[in-house]
Each structure stands twice: as C-alpha cells, then as structure tokens.
Design a protein around this motif. Structure first.
Motif, PDB file in Angstrom:
ATOM      1  N   VAL A   1     -47.340  32.530 -45.238  1.00  0.00           N
ATOM      2  CA  VAL A   1     -46.358  31.538 -45.234  1.00  0.00           C
ATOM      3  C   VAL A   1     -46.509  31.680 -47.113  1.00  0.00           C
ATOM      4  CG1 VAL A   1     -46.578  29.114 -46.571  1.00  0.00           C
ATOM      5  CG2 VAL A   1     -46.954  30.012 -44.100  1.00  0.00           C
TER       6      VAL A   1
ATOM      7  N   ALA B   1     -43.075  31.990 -49.737  1.00  0.00           N
ATOM      8  CA  ALA B   1     -43.155  31.394 -50.590  1.00  0.00           C
ATOM      9  C   ALA B   1     -43.042  31.640 -52.224  1.00  0.00           C
ATOM     10  CB  ALA B   1     -44.652  30.527 -51.136  1.00  0.00           C
TER      11      ALA B   1
ATOM     12  N   CYS C   1     -39.387  30.843 -53.208  1.00  0.00           N
ATOM     13  CA  CYS C   1     -39.218  29.996 -53.949  1.00  0.00           C
ATOM     14  C   CYS C   1     -39.100  28.974 -55.553  1.00  0.00           C
ATOM     15  CB  CYS C   1     -40.150  28.637 -52.978  1.00  0.00           C
ATOM     16  SG  CYS C   1     -39.233  28.453 -51.182  1.00  0.00           S
TER      17      CYS C   1
ATOM     18  N   VAL D   1     -42.488  24.628 -54.251  1.00  0.00           N
ATOM     19  CA  VAL D   1     -43.351  24.008 -52.907  1.00  0.00           C
ATOM     20  C   VAL D   1     -43.799  22.999 -52.827  1.00  0.00           C
ATOM     21  CG1 VAL D   1     -44.092  24.598 -50.736  1.00  0.00           C
ATOM     22  CG2 VAL D   1     -43.217  26.487 -51.820  1.00  0.00           C
TER      23      VAL D   1
ATOM     24  N   VAL E   1     -45.675  21.743 -46.705  1.00  0.00           N
ATOM     25  CA  VAL E   1     -45.466  23.513 -45.822  1.00  0.00           C
ATOM     26  C   VAL E   1     -45.814  23.154 -44.263  1.00  0.00           C
ATOM     27  CG1 VAL E   1     -46.413  25.586 -44.929  1.00  0.00           C
ATOM     28  CG2 VAL E   1     -46.385  24.256 -47.294  1.00  0.00           C
TER      29      VAL E   1
ATOM     30  N   LEU F   1     -40.640  25.623 -45.725  1.00  0.00           N
ATOM     31  CA  LEU F   1     -41.105  25.475 -46.577  1.00  0.00           C
ATOM     32  C   LEU F   1     -40.351  24.929 -47.301  1.00  0.00           C
ATOM     33  CD1 LEU F   1     -41.947  28.008 -48.183  1.00  0.00           C
ATOM     34  CD2 LEU F   1     -43.418  27.574 -46.715  1.00  0.00           C
TER      35      LEU F   1
END
Length: 335
Positions: free
Chosen positions: A147, A151, A154, A157, A160, A281
């Motif tokens: 995860v 991320a 991104c 975020v 999640v 996400l």
C-alpha cells in the motif's frame, strides 16, 4: 557481503519448514542450527522434519541457549503470533548477538499495541548491535508495505481500502482451523470471544499505513464475522456441513473524527470464489491495483522472509519493520 550467511531456524512448523526448504535453494546461505519444543521433532534431522527428504546434518534441539551459542548471523523465528508470548525468545536471540527475522504477526508493527515492549526490544537490539525485523506477507507486505509503495504514485491519499479474498480450502489444516472452518456458528462465536479464532495482524497493518501516510487515527476497530457454508464443502483435511462455518470475514477500520480512513477487509474461507487481492487508494490521483487469484500466503511469507535476510546487514541496529528495508528478490548469491 562476500561470505555465506549462517542461519538458525527457530520453530519448524508449517511456515518454518517452508522457509527451510527455500533456504536450501539459496547459495551462500548455510543452516547451522534448529530449535523447536515439539518432542516429536527434537533430536531428528532438520531436513526430514522440514520436508527436504534428506539429511542436513543439523539436529533439532529444544536447548535454546545451547543452539544460540552456535556461530551464526541470523535467527529466523517462527513460533507464535503473539508478541508477548515470544518476548523472551527474542531477547535470548538478541543477547546472543544475533539478528532476528520473525514471522510473529504482532511484531510486524508493534508500536501501537505494545509500545513498552517495542521500546525494550529496540533498546536491547541497539545495545547488542543487531536487527530485529518482524515481517511476512500479511502483515508485513500485502496489506501495508505494498500500500505504501503504491502511494508513492499519489500526490495525496485521503483514504485506503484493501480487500483480500482467500480460499482456505486450498491451504494447510492449521489455517483452516484458525478461521473456524467446520465449526457450528455458536462454537465459532465462543472461540472468537476467547481470541482463538482470528487472523492476526490487521490492526498492525492499519497502524503502519496511518503512521507512514500521516493519517491521524482516533482508534482502530476490528470485527470478525463467520462466513456460513450454503452447501457441503470438503477440503483435504476436513468437512464443512451446510449452515456451519466456512471461515471468517474480518475487517479492521481506522477511524478519524468519526470517518473511516482505512479499511482492511479479509475474507478467508473454504470455497471462496475468485480469490484476489485489491488495493484502492482514494486521493490525487485515485489508484486501484488488483492481483487476480491473490498471493499464496505460505509461499510468499517464506519468500519475503528469505529475501529479506541479506538486507539485515545494511540496516541500522534496532527494532525494524518492512518500511525500513528496500525489499527485493534475493537470488541466493552475493555480488
């Protein structure tokens, strides 16, 4: 690193045996000791107990202190899911001057649930100049480390959502029992209340995600519900009658100001259709990643552990977690 790594295997259950078999495929790695408390294993050659079908010249012993005197570099520790249960085992390894990789789920990110014990293990590891690393596939990679890796694509975020669906019917008997397969619903409820039916590690994964993505959580909640079999189900080990429990539907929620910011959902039951792992996400941009068929937990846990062994030698002493290391495949030979 140019010399071979000498490894002691601590715990030769299903996962420990899987790790041993994989270690035997790696060049520049040598198994030099083995520890287990099971009387049926003590005194027997590790190769036969681990399913390698050959002598390794390493007998399993329940004399932990004696085995830890063996000239070694790393202890691969696979005994329990509960950190409090393995505290003394870990401290013995540290006191022997050995780094530790452990599959103890609560060690994967212990700082929220066990803050004082985390500080103690970290201080002792730094004092002796060794690394203690809790790692595995879940927790330790799939529902947390991966995860955080995704991320990185991104800008922001906001929330999640991770879902893991596993057909427990294709897995080992201890896992099928751990999720309550074959039980009556009332038996399942009693064992959940007693803490004997659950997958360990979802709150640890939620805490890891929150800390590294800087999502402030007021609390982490966890729910465990049974998945009821609609028809008779048969595995290689047990039978599930219609109306009985096929497995668990377990969810951890990270709550901030009354809102769900992190949701980790695990469906692990006999007969699960379309196994998969999916990470979503919500942010800028939104991102979704799915592994159809899902990652095989046992095989991948062994891989993550073995692949992480060389990384210990470039890691600062102390209590470490998967975000602290640059995880990558270890072919088995050093450059």
């Amino acid at each position: 690193m140019s010399r071979e790594i000498r490894v002691i295997q601590y715990g030769v259950g299903s996962i420990g045996a899987e790790i041993v078999r994989l270690l035997l495929e790696k060049q520049d790695v040598c198994l030099v000791g083995a520890i287990d408390s099971d009387p049926a294993k003590v005194g027997r050659d590790l190769g036969w107990i681990a399913g390698a079908a050959r002598d390794l010249g390493v007998n399993i012993s329940d004399k932990t202190t004696e085995v830890l005197k063996t000239k070694a570099d790393v202890v691969v520790h696979c005994t329990s899911s509960h950190l409090a249960d393995v505290e003394q085992q870990l401290l013995q390894c540290i006191d022997a001057g050995l780094s530790v990789i452990s599959t103890c789920e609560e060690l994967a990110y212990p700082f929220r649930r066990h803050p004082q014990l985390s500080e103690k293990l970290d201080a002792e590891a730094r004092k002796h100049g060794v690394v203690v690393l809790g790692i595995g596939i879940n927790p330790g990679f799939l529902m947390d480390k991966l995860v955080l890796t995704l991320a990185s694509a991104c800008q922001r975020v906001n929330a999640v959502d991770v879902t893991r669906v596993v057909d427990a019917g294709c897995r080992r008997l201890p896992l099928q029992k751990k999720v309550g397969a074959g039980l009556r619903p009332n038996e399942f409820s009693k064992l959940v209340t007693a803490g004997k039916i659950k997958h360990h590690g979802l709150p640890e994964s939620a805490a890891m995600i929150a800390d590294f993505l800087q999502i402030r959580l007021d609390e982490i909640r966890e729910t465990i519900r049974p998945v009821i079999a609609p028809v008779r189900l048969q595995t290689g080990f047990l039978e599930v009658q219609p109306g009985h429990v096929a497995g668990i539907h377990q969810t951890a929620y990270g709550i901030s100001s009354g809102q769900e910011k992190i949701r980790l959902k695990l469906k692990m039951y006999v007969g699960a259709e379309k196994p998969m792992d999916k990470i979503t996400l919500h942010g800028v941009p939104d991102l979704q990643f799915q592994i159809s068929g899902g990652i095989h937990g046992d095989l991948a846990t062994a891989a993550v552990v073995v692949n992480s062994i060389p990384l210990l030698f470039d890691t600062r002493p102390g209590l470490r977690t998967s975000p602290d290391i640059p995880m990558r495949h270890f072919s088995g030979r050093f450059e």
